[in-house]
Design a protein around this motif. Structure first.
Motif, short mmCIF file in Angstrom:
data_model
loop_
_atom_site.label_atom_id
_atom_site.label_comp_id
_atom_site.label_asym_id
_atom_site.label_seq_id
_atom_site.Cartn_x
_atom_site.Cartn_y
_atom_site.Cartn_z
N VAL A 1 1.01 9.29 19.91
CA VAL A 1 1.51 8.05 19.31
C VAL A 1 2.76 7.61 20.07
O VAL A 1 3.77 8.31 20.07
CB VAL A 1 1.86 8.25 17.81
CG1 VAL A 1 2.45 6.96 17.23
CG2 VAL A 1 0.63 8.67 17.02
N PRO A 2 2.70 6.44 20.72
CA PRO A 2 3.89 5.94 21.42
C PRO A 2 5.00 5.64 20.41
O PRO A 2 4.72 5.19 19.29
CB PRO A 2 3.40 4.65 22.09
CG PRO A 2 1.90 4.74 22.10
CD PRO A 2 1.54 5.54 20.88
N LEU A 3 6.24 5.89 20.80
CA LEU A 3 7.37 5.71 19.88
C LEU A 3 8.55 5.08 20.61
O LEU A 3 8.93 5.52 21.70
CB LEU A 3 7.81 7.07 19.32
CG LEU A 3 9.06 7.09 18.43
CD1 LEU A 3 8.81 6.36 17.10
CD2 LEU A 3 9.52 8.53 18.15
N ALA A 4 9.13 4.06 20.00
CA ALA A 4 10.36 3.46 20.53
C ALA A 4 11.38 3.36 19.41
O ALA A 4 11.04 3.43 18.22
CB ALA A 4 10.07 2.06 21.09
N ASP B 1 3.11 13.04 7.93
CA ASP B 1 2.05 12.80 6.94
C ASP B 1 1.38 11.44 7.13
O ASP B 1 0.19 11.36 7.41
CB ASP B 1 2.63 12.84 5.51
CG ASP B 1 3.19 14.22 5.18
OD1 ASP B 1 2.87 15.18 5.91
OD2 ASP B 1 3.98 14.31 4.21
N ALA B 2 2.16 10.36 6.95
CA ALA B 2 1.56 9.02 6.92
C ALA B 2 0.99 8.62 8.28
O ALA B 2 0.03 7.86 8.35
CB ALA B 2 2.59 8.00 6.45
N LEU B 3 1.58 9.14 9.35
CA LEU B 3 1.14 8.70 10.68
C LEU B 3 0.21 9.70 11.37
O LEU B 3 -0.08 9.56 12.56
CB LEU B 3 2.36 8.39 11.56
CG LEU B 3 3.19 7.20 11.11
CD1 LEU B 3 4.36 6.95 12.05
CD2 LEU B 3 2.33 5.93 11.05
N SER B 4 -0.26 10.67 10.63
CA SER B 4 -1.20 11.62 11.22
C SER B 4 -2.49 10.87 11.58
O SER B 4 -3.09 10.19 10.74
CB SER B 4 -1.48 12.73 10.21
OG SER B 4 -2.48 13.58 10.70
N GLY B 5 -2.90 10.93 12.82
CA GLY B 5 -4.12 10.24 13.27
C GLY B 5 -3.94 8.75 13.55
O GLY B 5 -4.89 8.06 13.91
N ALA C 1 0.86 -1.19 0.00
CA ALA C 1 0.00 0.00 0.00
C ALA C 1 0.89 1.24 0.00
O ALA C 1 2.12 1.13 0.11
CB ALA C 1 -0.89 0.00 1.23
N THR C 2 0.26 2.40 -0.14
CA THR C 2 1.02 3.63 0.11
C THR C 2 1.39 3.66 1.58
O THR C 2 0.81 2.93 2.39
CB THR C 2 0.15 4.88 -0.18
OG1 THR C 2 -0.99 4.83 0.70
CG2 THR C 2 -0.32 4.89 -1.63
N ASN C 3 2.32 4.52 1.95
CA ASN C 3 2.69 4.62 3.37
C ASN C 3 1.47 4.96 4.23
O ASN C 3 1.26 4.35 5.28
CB ASN C 3 3.79 5.68 3.56
CG ASN C 3 5.17 5.14 3.17
OD1 ASN C 3 5.46 3.95 3.32
ND2 ASN C 3 6.02 6.03 2.65
#
Lengths: 211, 211
Positions: A127-130, A82-86, A55-57
């Motif tokens: 958004v949690p990030l590791a 962009d891709a991770l908005s929401g 798929a697209t990102n």
């Protein structure tokens, strides 16, 4: 888990997608070019017998539990934005930036201090990030018929660290907690060091084990 | 070789002095306090059956083939400037600086970019300098009855790199060339990462192996 590998058509992202599919995860290969993503996903599905789609990102992260930002450092912040908005899953950064100086690879942190910090600034706050997977070579990841002899340093300040560690262990590597976001520069800096070790000492796809 | 270990009364310098004496090198323990240096040297000689003497840092480098700057980061430049003025041997830096942030150890490079670069600036121009031994824990060095399971990254731009690599191999560790002075930050940054790996994962005196 359903794992979106953004930049999954690249060498590193592709290796990681293969390992994750091989470990039984549902993998969505994300790319800026959807046709590329679909074509590569079909190859990975054939190679692993796993569940891989393309798929697209932005499309790849729909309903994904985890999104791995396996994109080049110069696109990492924009992709996070962009891709991770929401996005309501967990994000993982394996991003490292480096340049070559006098024949050696050197770490080139961005002004935020680390790529992890730059991505954290671009992601939605909830958004949690590791950080994980930085110190695994693409070639080693892609050779799914060979066990990876190496450890993976994982950092983070929230629940994403547990999820990232789980994925690290699922592909057969040992996850080692190395701290919070403050240690990101040290983890990211290990990658150019490993490349230098490899090229200067004939160690193919060099990785690290902590002993 | 005759090796001066400046700061050889400290924990890390002491461990290195013991290993070098155990490997058959003539070791001179250097310290700001000559009486301390002599007392500790006698202990090391007893422990190893080796040739170990003590002196001031300046005295220790007399006729030495190699001087290892095993001093705390805040004294490294001054020691290079004072004790090694007019030195005609080879210098080796294992110096790393770090601080603790939110419970994790983080690398704190000086304004020159690395401790190696700062020491290079303070040394006479004609003294060859290499970096080595950064990623060996003091406790592992001191336990001379146990072989060290770990590799050592060595960097430098001149003949000091060969000499440093020889000493690394003499104490039973593998010397890996990782490049020139440009990679010093990455090598120095590995040490706080190893400490975090060790403390958070129960790996005593953690080191690295490159695989």
């Amino acid at each position: 888990m359903k794992v979106a590998v953004l930049g999954g058509t690249g060498e590193f992202g592709g290796g990681l997608a293969l390992r994750l599919a091989d470990a039984g995860h549902e993998v969505v290969v994300g790319s800026r070019d959807e046709a590329d993503a679909r074509e590569v996903a079909d190859e990975y599905a054939d190679d692993t017998g796993g569940d891989v789609s393309g798929a697209t990102n932005s499309g790849a992260v729909d309903d994904a539990d985890v999104a791995v930002l396996a994109v080049p450092p110069e696109y990492a912040a924009d992709t996070a934005d962009d891709a991770l908005s929401g996005f309501d899953g967990i994000a993982v950064t394996p991003v490292v930036g480096m340049s070559r100086e006098d024949g050696d690879f050197v770490y080139t942190p961005p002004k935020e201090g680390s790529y992890a910090a730059r991505i954290r600034d671009s992601l939605d706050d909830d958004v949690p990030l590791a950080g994980a997977f930085h110190n695994l070579a693409a070639g080693k990841l892609a050779a799914t018929h060979v066990d990876i002899d190496g450890d993976v340093a994982v950092f983070g300040d929230d629940e994403a660290k547990d999820t990232a560690s789980e994925l690290v262990e699922d592909i057969g590597t040992r996850a080692l907690d190395v701290g919070g976001f403050g240690v990101a520069p040290q983890v990211e800096a290990l990658t150019p060091l490993l490349i230098n070790v490899g090229t200067k000492n004939g160690i193919r796809d060099a990785g690290a084990k902590f002993v």
